[in-house]
Design an enzyme around this catalytic site. Structure first.
Site, PDB file in Angstrom:
ATOM      1  N   GLY A  31       0.809  -1.215   0.000  1.00  0.00           N
ATOM      2  CA  GLY A  31       0.000   0.000   0.000  1.00  0.00           C
ATOM      3  C   GLY A  31       0.840   1.261   0.000  1.00  0.00           C
ATOM      4  O   GLY A  31       2.027   1.214  -0.341  1.00  0.00           O
ATOM      5  N   HIS A  34       2.340   4.607  -4.990  1.00  0.00           N
ATOM      6  CA  HIS A  34       2.893   5.753  -5.715  1.00  0.00           C
ATOM      7  C   HIS A  34       3.126   5.339  -7.164  1.00  0.00           C
ATOM      8  O   HIS A  34       2.832   4.184  -7.549  1.00  0.00           O
ATOM      9  CB  HIS A  34       4.182   6.249  -5.045  1.00  0.00           C
ATOM     10  CG  HIS A  34       5.182   5.155  -4.784  1.00  0.00           C
ATOM     11  ND1 HIS A  34       5.796   4.444  -5.793  1.00  0.00           N
ATOM     12  CD2 HIS A  34       5.633   4.621  -3.629  1.00  0.00           C
ATOM     13  CE1 HIS A  34       6.602   3.552  -5.270  1.00  0.00           C
ATOM     14  NE2 HIS A  34       6.516   3.621  -3.948  1.00  0.00           N
ATOM     15  N   GLY A  36       5.610   4.416  -8.737  1.00  0.00           N
ATOM     16  CA  GLY A  36       6.409   3.196  -8.929  1.00  0.00           C
ATOM     17  C   GLY A  36       5.488   1.979  -9.005  1.00  0.00           C
ATOM     18  O   GLY A  36       5.609   1.142  -9.909  1.00  0.00           O
ATOM     19  N   HIS A  37       4.543   1.892  -8.055  1.00  0.00           N
ATOM     20  CA  HIS A  37       3.579   0.779  -8.089  1.00  0.00           C
ATOM     21  C   HIS A  37       2.723   0.861  -9.351  1.00  0.00           C
ATOM     22  O   HIS A  37       2.433  -0.161  -9.976  1.00  0.00           O
ATOM     23  CB  HIS A  37       2.646   0.836  -6.874  1.00  0.00           C
ATOM     24  CG  HIS A  37       3.333   0.730  -5.556  1.00  0.00           C
ATOM     25  ND1 HIS A  37       3.445   1.784  -4.673  1.00  0.00           N
ATOM     26  CD2 HIS A  37       3.952  -0.320  -4.955  1.00  0.00           C
ATOM     27  CE1 HIS A  37       4.072   1.395  -3.587  1.00  0.00           C
ATOM     28  NE2 HIS A  37       4.408   0.122  -3.727  1.00  0.00           N
ATOM     29  N   LYS A 149      13.699  -1.459  -7.396  1.00  0.00           N
ATOM     30  CA  LYS A 149      14.259  -0.691  -6.277  1.00  0.00           C
ATOM     31  C   LYS A 149      14.661  -1.667  -5.174  1.00  0.00           C
ATOM     32  O   LYS A 149      15.679  -1.507  -4.524  1.00  0.00           O
ATOM     33  CB  LYS A 149      13.278   0.334  -5.741  1.00  0.00           C
ATOM     34  CG  LYS A 149      13.980   1.254  -4.749  1.00  0.00           C
ATOM     35  CD  LYS A 149      13.111   2.325  -4.230  1.00  0.00           C
ATOM     36  CE  LYS A 149      12.163   1.818  -3.197  1.00  0.00           C
ATOM     37  NZ  LYS A 149      12.786   1.523  -1.891  1.00  0.00           N
ATOM     38  N   SER A 187       9.466   5.757  -3.159  1.00  0.00           N
ATOM     39  CA  SER A 187       9.310   4.805  -2.074  1.00  0.00           C
ATOM     40  C   SER A 187       8.188   5.302  -1.173  1.00  0.00           C
ATOM     41  O   SER A 187       8.060   6.519  -0.968  1.00  0.00           O
ATOM     42  CB  SER A 187      10.609   4.722  -1.269  1.00  0.00           C
ATOM     43  OG  SER A 187      10.357   4.140  -0.007  1.00  0.00           O
ATOM     44  N   SER A 188       7.423   4.364  -0.614  1.00  0.00           N
ATOM     45  CA  SER A 188       6.371   4.778   0.327  1.00  0.00           C
ATOM     46  C   SER A 188       6.992   5.490   1.515  1.00  0.00           C
ATOM     47  O   SER A 188       6.378   6.358   2.124  1.00  0.00           O
ATOM     48  CB  SER A 188       5.597   3.559   0.803  1.00  0.00           C
ATOM     49  OG  SER A 188       5.119   2.845  -0.315  1.00  0.00           O
ATOM     50  N   ARG A 189       8.228   5.121   1.846  1.00  0.00           N
ATOM     51  CA  ARG A 189       8.889   5.722   3.004  1.00  0.00           C
ATOM     52  C   ARG A 189       9.275   7.183   2.793  1.00  0.00           C
ATOM     53  O   ARG A 189       9.569   7.888   3.764  1.00  0.00           O
ATOM     54  CB  ARG A 189      10.152   4.936   3.367  1.00  0.00           C
ATOM     55  CG  ARG A 189       9.855   3.557   3.905  1.00  0.00           C
ATOM     56  CD  ARG A 189      11.147   2.784   4.092  1.00  0.00           C
ATOM     57  NE  ARG A 189      10.910   1.364   4.224  1.00  0.00           N
ATOM     58  CZ  ARG A 189      10.662   0.742   5.369  1.00  0.00           C
ATOM     59  NH1 ARG A 189      10.648   1.417   6.480  1.00  0.00           N
ATOM     60  NH2 ARG A 189      10.433  -0.550   5.397  1.00  0.00           N
TER      61      ARG A 189
END
Ligand code: PAF
Length: 281
Positions: A31, A34, A36-37, A149, A187-189
């Site tokens: 989840g 972004h 990238g997904h 990644k 990245s989600s982070r």
């Protein structure tokens, strides 16, 4: 777009599609989606009749409780983004659906799972293998898409499928890293970074791009590594956890003086946020 929270109805739906000879593409995510997904969803849509995306923050792959608690979650926004990008089915199970009881399987995958992330995040890849093996088993896709990644993760998943999932006949497809305009790998982070840390984060990818230039000009592994260490140390927000110049298939450290068939993998703390990136040489 259909949303499934339970395994049985999703399997039923997929079985019906397979009976009609429809191909299934699969994107596993945690989840906080972004671009990238979305690039994986787009590729899956192009190459398959139907696309399934899973959203599950997998507790067994976090070796740090605070990291699991802090992991960004935004299911409603994720659903909207997937709907807008023509995803056909979302699977968003609760923890009890995926782990009705403790899953004690141990995956023995050798070096590929023990170096780098394997060393710094003990148990992480075992957790990834637990969940990815379950998800591949449920969806049984023709193609499963993973972002580069997490370079080592793809190598580990390939090794896991080869050793432990003989019945799985789909392809594990590796897809290029998607970057912000300034180079930062999505990245989600990244959502944890404040303004100053976001500026610092750019240095990570810029360092990798320059390292590749150095390598193209004939620099040795030692010179490249020294350059990377110095470059990351110039910023007060950044703290290098590790950098490895490794064989792109075995992920073992390159012993020769100059990199060949190599990938540089790097992990950097930006404030408290752990960021990873890599570049093929
Ligand atoms: O890359 C990720 O987001 C996760 O490790 C994955 C593959 C979805 C397994 O939880």
């Amino acid at each position: 777009m259909e949303i499934f929270y339970e395994i049985a109805p999703l399997k039923k739906k997929l079985a019906a599609l397979k009976l009609q000879n429809k191909t299934i593409g699969f994107v596993a995510t945690m989840g906080a989606l972004h671009q990238g997904h979305i690039s994986l969803v787009e590729k899956s849509n192009k190459e398959n009749d139907f696309t399934v995306v899973s959203i599950f923050v997998n507790p067994t792959q976090f070796n740090n409780k605070e990291d699991l608690e802090k992991y960004p979650r935004n299911l409603e926004a994720d659903f909207r983004l997937l709907e807008d990008n023509e995803c056909d089915m979302v699977f968003a199970p609760a923890v009890a659906e995926m782990y009705p009881e403790e899953d004690t399987r141990k995956f023995e995958l050798g070096d590929v799972a023990q170096v780098m992330e394997g060393k710094y995040r003990p148990g992480h890849f075992n957790g990834v293998c637990l969940i990815v093996s379950k998800l591949l088993d449920i969806v049984n896709p023709d193609n499963a898409y993973f972002g580069q990644k997490d370079y080592q993760q793809i190598a580990v998943i390939r090794a896991m499928v080869k050793k432990y999932m003989h019945g799985f006949k789909g392809n594990i497809v590796s897809c290029p890293i998607v970057r912000e305009k300034d180079g930062l790998a999505l990245s989600s982070r990244n959502s944890h970074l404040d303004e100053g840390q976001r500026k610092s984060a750019v240095i990570i990818s810029q360092t990798l791009f320059k390292a590749k230039e150095l390598s193209d000009k004939g620099a040795t592994c030692k010179e490249i590594e020294e350059f990377i260490k110095k470059s990351i140390a110039t910023d007060a927000n950044l703290c290098l956890e590790y950098v490895e110049i490794a064989d792109k298939d075995t992920l073992l450290t390159i012993k020769e003086s100059k990199p060949k068939n190599a990938v540089i993998c790097i992990t950097v703390y930006d404030g408290k946020t752990r960021l990873i990136d890599n570049i093929l040489l």
